[in-house]
Design an enzyme around this catalytic site. Structure first.
Site, PDB file in Angstrom:
ATOM      1  CE1 TYR A 166      -4.165  -1.885   5.188  1.00  0.00           C
ATOM      2  CE2 TYR A 166      -3.424   0.301   4.538  1.00  0.00           C
ATOM      3  CZ  TYR A 166      -3.903  -0.956   4.201  1.00  0.00           C
ATOM      4  OH  TYR A 166      -4.100  -1.280   2.869  1.00  0.00           O
ATOM      5  CB  SER A 213      -0.887   0.009   1.253  1.00  0.00           C
ATOM      6  OG  SER A 213      -1.528   1.252   1.423  1.00  0.00           O
ATOM      7  CB  ALA A 262       3.395  -0.865  11.165  1.00  0.00           C
ATOM      8  CB  SER A 263       0.384  -4.473   8.611  1.00  0.00           C
ATOM      9  OG  SER A 263      -0.531  -3.818   7.737  1.00  0.00           O
ATOM     10  CE  LYS A 264      -1.898  -3.982   3.127  1.00  0.00           C
ATOM     11  NZ  LYS A 264      -2.104  -5.266   2.396  1.00  0.00           N
ATOM     12  CB  ILE A 269      -7.845   0.369  -6.170  1.00  0.00           C
ATOM     13  CG1 ILE A 269      -6.612   0.307  -7.088  1.00  0.00           C
ATOM     14  CG2 ILE A 269      -9.074  -0.157  -6.882  1.00  0.00           C
ATOM     15  CD1 ILE A 269      -6.748   1.052  -8.393  1.00  0.00           C
TER      16      ILE A 269
END
Length: 257
Positions: A154, A141, A156-158, A186
């Site tokens: 979020y 992302s 950090a996870s990506k 998107i």
């Protein structure tokens, strides 16, 4: 028919981006195992696609945060299709909160699905691709590249997904396995949910902000028009010499920053 005869697993295939990708893969001649925890929606998407492309898609319940479940479903799908050539791990979750207020349960959920899910699906795909090579496509992302205020967990996870992708691309290249990531901006059902939580004033400010940071069109892209063709290319033989890359499909947002 760029993917004629390709055997593909797609996670998150019940809706949104992944459903669009499953449709695009079927249209290009692939056989697809679509995985999701949303059984009714996943089965409906698969049935609709099979009306146009008979037998192209099978649906399987799978929680990618559960390692044993992933291994079992990947084995079942690969056996059903006669092997595995491509795996697109699109399933993911998002939560928003100021960093100082992030709840442990939300942090754990995001990392279980987005990060551990990437580990589980990639390792499962590796087992089936090790002997003959293949394509792995992960989902990052822009949040993992530039940060996303209000969604540090979020982001950090990506970021972890992108670092993982760069590393295993180097490790698995000797097996003929390419590993790439996309970082899309998107419009999705998840984004609709996010917008629904905003006040009218916040939504207007949000849309104004997007109009200034997305050079190409000023708003999020369309999954079928703007992203699915990119996923088709990354799954195709034309992408055989591309690995370890993060392809931003975001209307020029990241470079503009």
């Amino acid at each position: 028919m760029q993917l004629q005869g390709k055997r593909i697993i797609v996670t998150g295939g019940a809706r949104g981006i992944a459903a669009s990708v499953v449709r695009a893969y079927a249209a290009e001649g692939a056989r697809i195992a679509s995985l999701d925890v949303l059984d009714d929606e996943g089965a409906q998407v698969a049935a609709a696609i099979n009306e146009c492309y008979p037998g192209a898609v099978s649906f399987h319940h799978c929680d990618i945060a559960d390692r044993a479940q992933v291994l079992a479903v990947f084995n079942e799908a690969a056996e059903r299709m006669g092997g595995l050539d491509v795996m697109a791990n699109i399933a993911g979750v998002e939560r928003t909160s100021p960093a100082e207020d992030i709840q442990q349960e939300h942090w754990d959920l995001i990392f279980d699905v987005n990060v551990r899910g990437t580990l589980h699906t990639n390792q499962a795909a590796f087992q089936h691709m090790q002997a003959q090579g293949g394509r792995i496509i992960n989902f990052g992302s822009a949040a993992g590249l530039t940060g996303m205020p209000g969604a540090a967990h979020y982001s950090a996870s990506k970021g972890a997904v992108l670092a993982w992708t760069r590393t295993v691309a180097q490790e698995w290249a000797r097996h003929g396995i390419t590993v790439n990531a996309v970082a899309p901006m998107i419009w999705t059902p998840m984004y609709d949910t996010h917008r629904a939580k905003m006040s009218a004033e916040a939504l207007a400010a949000h849309d104004q902000h997007l109009s200034t940071i997305i050079p190409l069109g000023g708003k999020l892209g369309n999954a079928e028009r703007d992203l699915a063709p990119v996923l088709v290319f990354l799954a195709s033989d034309g992408a055989r010499f591309i690995t370890g890359q993060t392809l931003s499909v975001d209307g020029g947002t990241v470079p503009s920053r």
